[in-house]
Design an enzyme around this catalytic site. Sequence first.
Site, PDB file in Angstrom:
ATOM      1  N   ASP A  23      35.771  45.662  31.965  1.00 16.54           N
ATOM      2  CA  ASP A  23      35.373  44.235  32.337  1.00 16.54           C
ATOM      3  C   ASP A  23      36.587  43.231  32.614  1.00 16.54           C
ATOM      4  O   ASP A  23      36.709  41.979  32.298  1.00 16.54           O
ATOM      5  CB  ASP A  23      34.621  43.534  31.181  1.00 16.54           C
ATOM      6  CG  ASP A  23      33.245  44.012  31.081  1.00 16.54           C
ATOM      7  OD1 ASP A  23      32.882  44.758  31.722  1.00 16.54           O
ATOM      8  OD2 ASP A  23      32.453  43.457  30.162  1.00 16.54           O
TER       9      ASP A  23
ATOM     10  N   ASP B  11      33.370  48.978  34.578  1.00 13.28           N
ATOM     11  CA  ASP B  11      33.013  47.722  35.025  1.00 13.28           C
ATOM     12  C   ASP B  11      33.943  46.734  35.222  1.00 13.28           C
ATOM     13  O   ASP B  11      33.848  45.615  34.826  1.00 13.28           O
ATOM     14  CB  ASP B  11      31.702  47.168  34.293  1.00 13.28           C
ATOM     15  CG  ASP B  11      30.398  47.869  34.050  1.00 13.28           C
ATOM     16  OD1 ASP B  11      30.390  48.916  34.593  1.00 13.28           O
ATOM     17  OD2 ASP B  11      29.782  48.001  32.977  1.00 13.28           O
TER      18      ASP B  11
ATOM     19  N   ARG C 178      27.543  50.437  39.453  1.00 11.68           N
ATOM     20  CA  ARG C 178      26.325  50.725  38.747  1.00 11.68           C
ATOM     21  C   ARG C 178      25.634  49.230  38.864  1.00 11.68           C
ATOM     22  O   ARG C 178      26.311  48.431  38.722  1.00 11.68           O
ATOM     23  CB  ARG C 178      26.530  51.441  37.446  1.00 11.68           C
ATOM     24  CG  ARG C 178      27.239  50.524  36.345  1.00 11.68           C
ATOM     25  CD  ARG C 178      27.274  51.423  35.292  1.00 11.68           C
ATOM     26  NE  ARG C 178      28.065  50.881  34.066  1.00 11.68           N
ATOM     27  CZ  ARG C 178      27.973  50.875  32.947  1.00 11.68           C
ATOM     28  NH1 ARG C 178      27.522  52.316  32.284  1.00 11.68           N
ATOM     29  NH2 ARG C 178      28.801  50.692  31.897  1.00 11.68           N
TER      30      ARG C 178
END
Length: 262
Positions: A151, A172, A228
């Site tokens: 993140d 991510d 994703r």
Amino acid sequence: MMSTAASELNRMEIRVSQDGSGDFNTITEAVNTIPLRNNRRILIRLNSGVYREKLYIPRTMRFLTLVGNATDPPTITGNDTASTVRGRDGKPSTFQTATVAVDADYFMAVNVNFENTAAHVVGTMDGQAVALRISGTKAAFYNCSFYGSQDTLYDHRGLHYFNNCFIQGSVDFIFGYATSLYENCYLNSVAKKVAWVTAQKRSNSSISSGFSFKNCTVTGTGSVYLGRPWGDYSRVIFSYTFLDKVVLPQGWSDWGNKSRYQ
């Protein structure tokens, strides 16, 4: 250290240097002098160096620009994670981990490094560690670097533009539900096993959000998915972009839900 000119904000530029040669020694001190509900462009020039600060730009401080030295960019660094920072409900909070958090509109950064040094531990749920969260709209970043693992860049909401930026992470490492254009950016995976570049959260087909990557490069270590779907209608586009051999042929992960768009 503060000069009279800076304290009275009689000019549009404030200088920050850790050696005492500027108007302030820390970025936070400089930001705290900006009037609430600011309506003019103010430049904060950062001298080279490592600034260990947790910086917050509230909604009222619009039109703020951070500018660093192009040959030796300053770094704003921290190491908060969702396992060490709690929200108001006492639960782990990714939102609160950001080294730099911007709620203001019309924010800009040029030649600045944003960093979260917390390492991702495989198998943990609370390792999220944000380097920058951008929640204001009409923001732009030029020649900036974002360093982290899980993140890294919370591209939260609003309209954003990234040009010639370096973004590094593993899980991510670009996520949120903003509407953003990335041009000429370098996306670098540091994953030991599997990486996901993006996790875009478009949860409704009527929402006009998404990430667009143009003339970018995706490379690094591990096996890399381009993204994703954090939301049921996640939207990410890679165009005219170089994909290194680390990128998996299928390109996308469905996050365990076959009904989601891929």
